[in-house]
Design a protein around this motif. Structure first.
Motif: not given
Length: 527
Positions: A339, A366, A405, A410
């Motif tokens: 991410s 996101g 997550w 994040s």
């Protein structure tokens, strides 16, 4: 560059460590004579719809001992596996003949439930020392009966297990039903059932390391390989045609223009500009909705990186047949760890487009992929819960995914965004952008967005449609896909075809004096 390499190596190592290793109670899969070998009942479902499965004991089977649930990894739960101890005891090298596992008196409702399952060709799946086995619950006797109301429904009550072993290891197991041991389920009447089983052991020379080969041989049969190679040849022909097409455009059209502008600038200025030359001052004007555009670019980069890592793991043999949940675990872990790539790419490009609200851009990045995925999951999981299917995720698994997550995805997204924001990259256009945009002339219907999208998607689809068939057959069918090397070749060809068709359609768009090419370019790559 060194940081990027170190990051990629770290992601790969963490992924390999996080993948589930399917183990029996004996971690080395070695057993002594008379020792218990774990047999787990997994799920039951209609043969013609493998995606619809239910827990084994949702049906009125019996067990002589308390049912114990096996602790499962995240990927196994996402895969819909719900393993519990089976009612049959298959101790190592211990043969049994028509032994009663348990007895049960079926009520009228239970008889009706079994009959409905038999009419839909329900099968069961079990795992013995991590080897999968399947069998049908019963059969429908239609011989000589034209009217469905005259059909006879029977439940198999006697299973015969045939097990091959090499010294102290289990190599292969098959199960078949005794056609003479049947329970009539045709009428809604209470029935007494004695569930029986027979166990036979035989020795084999097959080494333990090759015991999974039989499950992958179906996709490597000669006629299947011929189809796969035909797919590759078809894709290569498409690439050659596109290469010739683009070469014609670049060599005959653009080359002449570049030569003219380079050697005769004064005469070129006197001539009226047409086509793509007419809008050279508008080509690099920033796109509309640049925050969304940068978020789409970041999410796409992350998904591309995810795909590359999945291919690497597949090519090194991590996703061998029936390694339960390995693929799902890899998807979750790699997506979480990559991410930061999405955050860096989106924030960096957003900064180049002179965007200022980078926090909003990160939130959009996101949620661009996770948002639609979450909505789809909520709908499908609600349906699965309503039907009590194994596809419904337990609350604990949902909490684990949410924590991944919140605590991994994040923070890495934010860190990547901060690095991208501070990268100080500048957008350097090769020519000056005019103050006011030129008006786009009316375009013919075939240059509109939808026809262009259809054209952009047709050629890449034609290059991979054969492989897509096998992939869909393995996801929503009983076929096993293991030829990852051929799939990787087709993936490379797909990238080449997509790049070529994108360049061609973008050129046509600019030649039509349509300078709003950013989003079309992005859509072409997506399709």
């Amino acid at each position: 560059m060194e940081r990027i390499r170190a990051c990629l190596v770290t992601v790969l190592v963490l992924t390999l460590c996080g993948l589930p290793h399917v183990r029996s109670s004996a971690s080395d899969h070695r057993f002594k004579a008379g020792e218990e070998v774990p047999l787990y009942a997994n799920k039951v479902g209609p043969f013609h719809n493998p995606s619809e499965t239910y827990r084994y004991f949702d049906f009125p089977f019996c067990s002589s001992a308390p049912v114990k649930e096996k602790k499962e990894a995240l990927g196994e739960v996402l895969n819909g596996d719900r393993l519990v101890s089976a009612p049959y005891k298959l101790d190592f090298l211990t043969e049994k003949e028509a032994e009663i596992a348990c007895k049960k008196k079926l009520t009228k409702e239970e008889v009706a439930k079994f009959r409905a399952a038999v009419s839909k060709d329900y099968y069961f799946q079990m795992y013995y020392d991590d080897l999968p086995i399947w069998g049908f619950l019963g059969k429908v006797d239609k011989e000589g009966k034209a009217d469905p109301s005259e059909y006879k429904y029977y439940l198999f009550k006697h299973l015969v297990f045939e097990i091959l072993h090499n010294k102290d290891r289990v190599i292969e197991i098959t199960v078949r039903s005794d056609p003479n041991a049947l329970v009539d389920l045709t009428e809604d009447e209470e029935v007494n059932v004695d569930f029986m089983y027979t166990v036979k052991w035989k020795e084999t020379d097959t080494p333990f390391e090759k015991r999974m080969d039989k499950y992958s041989q179906s996709s490597s049969l000669p006629h299947h390989l011929e189809i796969h190679w035909f797919s590759i040849i078809n894709s290569c022909v498409t690439v050659l045609l596109l290469t010739g097409f683009l070469a014609t455009i670049l060599m005959r059209v653009l080359k002449n223009d570049f030569v003219k502008y380079a050697h005769d600038e004064e005469s070129a200025d006197d001539q009226e500009e047409t086509g793509w030359k007419y809008i050279h001052g508008d080509v690099f004007r920033y796109p509309k909705h640049k925050s969304l555009f940068a978020a789409a670019l970041g999410s796409g980069t992350q998904l591309f990186t995810l795909t590359i890592f999945i291919f690497i793991l597949a090519l090194v043999g991590v996703f061998y047949p029936y390694n339960r949940g390995a693929l799902f675990t890899a998807l979750v872990v790699i997506y979480a760890l990559t991410s930061g790539i999405a955050g860096y790419t989106a924030a960096s490009f957003y900064g180049q487009l002179e965007g200022t609200n980078w926090v909003r851009n990160l939130l959009l990045t996101g949620s661009l992929f996770c948002g639609p995925l979450f909505v789809t999951f909520c709908f499908l999981n609600t349906v699965a819960i309503a039907y009590k299917a194994t596809a419904a995720l337990p609350f604990g698994t949902i909490v684990v995914i949410f924590l991944i997550w919140a605590l991994v995805t994040s923070p890495l997204l934010v860190l990547g965004g901060i690095a991208g924001k501070n990268s100080k990259a500048e957008f350097q256009a090769p020519c000056r952008t005019t103050k006011y945009p030129r008006e786009i002339p009316p375009l013919p219907w075939y240059r509109k967005t939808l026809p262009q999208m259809a054209m952009a998607g047709f050629l890449p689809f034609s290059a991979i449609y054969i492989e897509l068939y096998y992939i869909f057959a393995s996801v929503w069918g009983h076929r096993i896909y293991t030829i990852y090397s051929i799939l990787f070749i087709v993936f490379i060809i797909l990238l080449i075809v997509t790049a070529f068709i994108t360049v061609a359609l973008t050129y046509f768009q600019l030649a039509a004096e349509d300078h709003e090419w950013w989003w079309s370019y992005n859509v072409h790559n997506f399709l």
